[in-house]
Scaffold this active site. Structure first.
Site, PDB file in Angstrom:
ATOM      1  N   LEU A 212       1.185   7.325  -8.333  1.00  0.00           N
ATOM      2  CA  LEU A 212       1.637   6.342  -7.344  1.00  0.00           C
ATOM      3  C   LEU A 212       1.146   4.960  -7.751  1.00  0.00           C
ATOM      4  CD1 LEU A 212       1.239   8.145  -3.901  1.00  0.00           C
ATOM      5  CD2 LEU A 212       3.114   8.220  -5.561  1.00  0.00           C
ATOM      6  N   SER A 213       2.038   3.983  -7.626  1.00  0.00           N
ATOM      7  CA  SER A 213       1.717   2.609  -8.012  1.00  0.00           C
ATOM      8  C   SER A 213       2.655   1.674  -7.267  1.00  0.00           C
ATOM      9  CB  SER A 213       1.935   2.455  -9.525  1.00  0.00           C
ATOM     10  OG  SER A 213       2.049   1.085  -9.861  1.00  0.00           O
TER      11      SER A 213
ATOM     12  N   HIS B 269      -3.539   4.362  -1.987  1.00  0.00           N
ATOM     13  CA  HIS B 269      -4.502   3.494  -1.287  1.00  0.00           C
ATOM     14  C   HIS B 269      -5.061   4.198  -0.057  1.00  0.00           C
ATOM     15  CE1 HIS B 269      -1.917   0.344  -3.309  1.00  0.00           C
ATOM     16  NE2 HIS B 269      -3.117  -0.065  -3.649  1.00  0.00           N
TER      17      HIS B 269
ATOM     18  N   LEU C 135       0.813  -1.216   0.000  1.00  0.00           N
ATOM     19  CA  LEU C 135       0.000   0.000   0.000  1.00  0.00           C
ATOM     20  C   LEU C 135       0.847   1.266   0.000  1.00  0.00           C
ATOM     21  CD1 LEU C 135      -2.627  -1.240   2.597  1.00  0.00           C
ATOM     22  CD2 LEU C 135      -2.664  -1.461   0.101  1.00  0.00           C
TER      23      LEU C 135
ATOM     24  N   ASP D 186      -6.213   3.168 -12.744  1.00  0.00           N
ATOM     25  CA  ASP D 186      -6.597   1.980 -13.528  1.00  0.00           C
ATOM     26  C   ASP D 186      -7.934   2.275 -14.213  1.00  0.00           C
ATOM     27  OD1 ASP D 186      -4.374   0.256 -12.646  1.00  0.00           O
ATOM     28  OD2 ASP D 186      -5.307   0.493 -10.690  1.00  0.00           O
TER      29      ASP D 186
HETATM   30  O1  PAF Z   1      -6.517  -2.652  -8.651  1.00  0.00           O
HETATM   31  C1  PAF Z   1      -6.153  -3.657  -8.001  1.00  0.00           C
HETATM   32  O2  PAF Z   1      -5.363  -3.555  -7.063  1.00  0.00           O
HETATM   33  C2  PAF Z   1      -6.691  -5.012  -8.387  1.00  0.00           C
HETATM   34  O3  PAF Z   1      -6.881  -5.110  -9.752  1.00  0.00           O
HETATM   35  C3  PAF Z   1      -7.976  -5.389  -7.633  1.00  0.00           C
HETATM   36  C4  PAF Z   1      -9.107  -4.437  -7.959  1.00  0.00           C
HETATM   37  C5  PAF Z   1      -7.715  -5.377  -6.133  1.00  0.00           C
HETATM   38  C6  PAF Z   1      -8.430  -6.798  -8.034  1.00  0.00           C
HETATM   39  O4  PAF Z   1      -7.446  -7.756  -7.750  1.00  0.00           O
END
Ligand code: PAF
Length: 296
Positions: A199-200, A52, A48, A165
């Site tokens: 951020l990733s 997040h 995280l 995403d």
């Molecule tokens: O975006 C993500 O972290 C993943 O694709 C998810 C939505 C938790 C599904 O595994």
């Protein structure tokens, strides 16, 4: 605030308001949420970061109970992708979630989510085969399937996803609408580093030099955005310019695409709500990003 780690799936006590529960089985999760059905859900794959935490900050005021899942979902990774090396940082994640005031963390293992081969699959429509789906066949099928299962386990009234995403957001929004799931999908803006890099979890793969180079992606998307706002309609020229600039600086672009926000198809003339999406490899790391553009 203390943290009670329920590795032994001990029966819930009455002090759950004060503690974050870390739960591993669907059975224990259902038991825990029986007492708190008003819940909002943030599905994650762990490792995280501030992005997040921002999703959690959006979630928290919306329900009595904030549930976060951490599950690295094999089904959405291709055979040559980074499933094995995907960063797993459970202890640090739990510390951060506890500090963010999360109530329940669901950390299932693969047997819990896939106790038998998953033969019932959510097949998103054509949307799953374009852009990221064309480069990562089966990816969105894997995402939709696990998210539907997680929804059935958590049964939240709302769920939060990040717009980084973008295609995933659309796939899941459409799934919820078409399958009439009683869940509100809330989309959160992308959180960026000071230099613009989205951020990733995968940013941790970047070398120091690559990390310095990485914000180029967002800079170029910002330039495209400005061109579109200035009235440009030659979408292909915009896409090719960004691809060429990336390639010139050592990137391997998968795609750069100007699309409609509503369905990610190529825009027709006069389209007002656009999004520029890009995916490109920098060294061994694949980065994605996008910017929305709304023309007057
Ligand atoms: O975006 C993500 O972290 C993943 O694709 C998810 C939505 C938790 C599904 O595994």
């Amino acid at each position: 605030m203390g943290c009670r780690v329920s590795f032994f799936e001990s029966p819930p006590t009455t002090d759950t308001d004060k503690f974050m529960d870390i739960i591993h089985s669907v059975e224990a999760l259902r038991e825990r949420l029986k007492r708190e059905p008003n819940n909002v859900f943030v599905p994650t794959m762990g490792n995280l970061h501030k992005g997040h935490i921002e999703l959690i900050n959006i979630a928290k005021p919306r329900a009595a109970c904030t549930v976060v899942s951490i599950f690295v979902n094999r089904l959405q990774f291709g055979p040559r992708e980074d499933f094995d090396r995907y960063p797993r940082t459970l202890k640090a994640d739990c510390d951060n979630l506890e500090a963010a005031g999360v109530d329940v963390v669901f950390v299932p293992d693969e047997r819990e989510i896939y106790p038998e081969p998953q033969t019932y699959i959510v097949e998103p429509p054509d949307l799953q085969h374009i852009l990221d789906g064309a480069i990562r066949p089966g990816h969105f099928r894997g995402v939709a399937t696990v998210v539907l299962k997680l929804f059935n386990m958590v049964m939240p009234h709302s769920a939060i996803f990040g717009k980084k995403d973008y295609q995933q957001c659309l796939v899941l929004n459409n799934m919820v609408r078409q399958l009439a799931l009683p869940i509100e999908i809330i989309l959160a803006e992308t959180v960026r580093a000071k230099d613009g890099l989205a951020l990733s979890s995968r940013n941790s793969y970047l070398t120091t030099g690559e990390r310095q180079e990485a914000p180029r992606l967002y800079r170029l998307l910002g330039k495209s955005r400005q061109e579109l706002l200035n009235g440009a309609v030659d979408y292909q020229r915009i896409e090719l310019d960004v691809m060429a600039d990336l390639a010139h600086h050592g990137w391997k672009p998968d795609y750069v695409a100007v699309r409609r926000q509503s369905d990610l198809l190529p825009p027709v003339n006069g389209e007002k709500k656009l999004v520029v999406l890009a995916a490109a490899r920098l060294g061994k790391t694949r980065l994605i990003d996008n910017v929305e553009v709304t023309r007057g």
